[in-house]
Scaffold this motif. Structure first.
Motif, short mmCIF file in Angstrom:
data_model
loop_
_atom_site.label_atom_id
_atom_site.label_comp_id
_atom_site.label_asym_id
_atom_site.label_seq_id
_atom_site.Cartn_x
_atom_site.Cartn_y
_atom_site.Cartn_z
N LYS A 85 0.84 -1.20 0.00
CA LYS A 85 0.00 0.00 0.00
C LYS A 85 0.87 1.25 0.00
N TRP A 86 1.87 1.29 0.87
CA TRP A 86 2.73 2.47 0.96
C TRP A 86 3.55 2.66 -0.31
N ARG A 114 -2.56 14.82 -4.78
CA ARG A 114 -2.69 13.38 -4.48
C ARG A 114 -1.88 13.02 -3.24
N LEU A 115 -0.65 13.49 -3.16
CA LEU A 115 0.21 13.20 -2.01
C LEU A 115 -0.39 13.72 -0.71
N GLY A 116 -1.15 14.79 -0.79
CA GLY A 116 -1.80 15.32 0.40
C GLY A 116 -2.85 14.38 0.98
N LYS A 117 -3.28 13.41 0.18
CA LYS A 117 -4.34 12.48 0.60
C LYS A 117 -3.82 11.09 0.97
N ILE A 118 -2.53 10.84 0.79
CA ILE A 118 -1.99 9.52 1.11
C ILE A 118 -1.85 9.36 2.62
N SER A 119 -1.59 8.14 3.05
CA SER A 119 -1.50 7.86 4.49
C SER A 119 -0.37 8.64 5.16
N ALA A 120 -0.50 8.82 6.45
CA ALA A 120 0.53 9.50 7.23
C ALA A 120 1.86 8.77 7.13
N THR A 121 1.83 7.45 7.09
CA THR A 121 3.07 6.68 6.98
C THR A 121 3.75 6.93 5.64
N ALA A 122 2.99 6.90 4.56
CA ALA A 122 3.58 7.16 3.24
C ALA A 122 4.10 8.59 3.18
N GLU A 151 8.93 22.49 -6.29
CA GLU A 151 7.95 21.39 -6.34
C GLU A 151 7.91 20.64 -5.01
N ALA A 152 9.07 20.44 -4.38
CA ALA A 152 9.11 19.77 -3.08
C ALA A 152 8.39 20.61 -2.03
N LYS A 153 8.58 21.90 -2.08
CA LYS A 153 7.89 22.80 -1.15
C LYS A 153 6.37 22.69 -1.34
N MET A 154 5.92 22.65 -2.59
CA MET A 154 4.49 22.50 -2.87
C MET A 154 3.97 21.17 -2.31
N ASN A 155 4.75 20.10 -2.48
CA ASN A 155 4.35 18.80 -1.92
C ASN A 155 4.22 18.87 -0.41
N LEU A 156 5.20 19.48 0.23
CA LEU A 156 5.18 19.56 1.69
C LEU A 156 4.01 20.41 2.20
N GLU A 157 3.62 21.42 1.44
CA GLU A 157 2.47 22.23 1.84
C GLU A 157 1.19 21.40 1.86
N LYS A 158 1.13 20.37 1.03
CA LYS A 158 -0.06 19.51 0.96
C LYS A 158 0.03 18.31 1.91
N MET A 159 1.25 17.90 2.24
CA MET A 159 1.46 16.69 3.06
C MET A 159 1.86 17.09 4.48
N ASN A 160 0.93 17.02 5.40
CA ASN A 160 1.26 17.47 6.76
C ASN A 160 0.79 16.50 7.84
N ARG A 161 0.56 15.23 7.45
CA ARG A 161 0.04 14.27 8.43
C ARG A 161 1.07 13.25 8.89
N GLY A 162 2.26 13.27 8.31
CA GLY A 162 3.28 12.31 8.68
C GLY A 162 4.02 12.71 9.95
N ASN A 163 5.15 12.05 10.17
CA ASN A 163 5.97 12.31 11.36
C ASN A 163 6.40 13.78 11.39
N LYS A 164 6.07 14.44 12.48
CA LYS A 164 6.33 15.90 12.60
C LYS A 164 7.81 16.24 12.57
N GLU A 165 8.63 15.39 13.19
CA GLU A 165 10.07 15.64 13.22
C GLU A 165 10.67 15.61 11.80
N LEU A 166 10.30 14.58 11.03
CA LEU A 166 10.81 14.50 9.66
C LEU A 166 10.22 15.58 8.77
N TYR A 167 8.97 15.92 9.01
CA TYR A 167 8.33 17.00 8.26
C TYR A 167 9.12 18.30 8.43
N LYS A 168 9.48 18.58 9.67
CA LYS A 168 10.24 19.80 9.97
C LYS A 168 11.61 19.76 9.28
N LYS A 169 12.30 18.61 9.35
CA LYS A 169 13.61 18.48 8.71
C LYS A 169 13.52 18.66 7.19
#
Length: 184
Positions: A85-86, A114-122, A151-169
């Motif tokens: 799945k991941w 699309r990435l904004g809707k994937i699981s927190a783990t993915a 493009e990576a910045k745009m992805n991160l703006e949509k993906m905010n449900r994963g691990n907070k520590e890695l998100y920040k890094k």
């Protein structure tokens, strides 16, 4: 860690001969680094396996069925299902091959949505991928770096449900990379 060794070997063989675009090294090195980044926040083997395999369906001839068969020989049915799945969630959908009528900006915008809707783990695995890619592309001095980082910045703006520590890094790496490539 016999399972991880087998998964790493499977990824090595699948990506045989592939090199990183902006860093002259075997593609496997990126996959190992992404899995190592994930190990900083989890010890769950299916997550680490998905990190090692995150580009497999997108960049190799390995099919979902072949990957499923391989994983089912090492994991429980539930772990196999989760890992698959991941990997599927991390496989680009809006590719040039499938959407040739769309320009890159439209494809990347749709992919970010699309990435904004994937699981927190993915999303967590994707953070590790963005972190490693951002560091590599900035070091390379590639003229493509600004575009990738935007493009990576745009992805991160949509993906905010994963691990907070890695998100920040990942956010910090992208922001720092943009500062460097813009000469600030």
């Amino acid at each position: 860690m016999e399972i991880l060794e087998a998964i790493t070997d499977f990824a090595r063989k699948a990506h045989e001969g592939q090199r990183r675009k902006f860093v002259d090294e075997p593609y496997l090195n990126h996959l190992v680094r992404v899995s190592e980044i994930c190990k900083e926040v989890t010890s769950e083997l299916p997550i680490i396996a998905a990190a090692l395999l995150h580009d497999l369906l997108e960049d190799t001839e390995v099919t979902s069925e072949k990957l499923s068969t391989f994983l089912s020989q090492r994991f429980s049915p539930e772990e196999t299902r989760q890992t698959l799945k991941w990997v599927h969630e991390l496989t680009d959908v809006y590719t040039h091959a499938d959407y040739p009528q769309w320009n890159r900006d439209k494809r990347k915008t749709k992919e970010a949505e699309r990435l904004g809707k994937i699981s927190a783990t993915a999303q967590t695995i994707k953070y590790a991928d963005i972190l490693d890619n951002s560091l590599d592309i900035v070091k390379s001095g590639s003229g493509f770096a600004p575009r990738y980082l935007i493009e990576a910045k745009m992805n991160l703006e949509k993906m905010n449900r994963g691990n907070k520590e890695l998100y920040k890094k990942a956010k910090e790496a992208v922001s720092e990379g943009l500062r460097k490539v813009r000469g600030r």
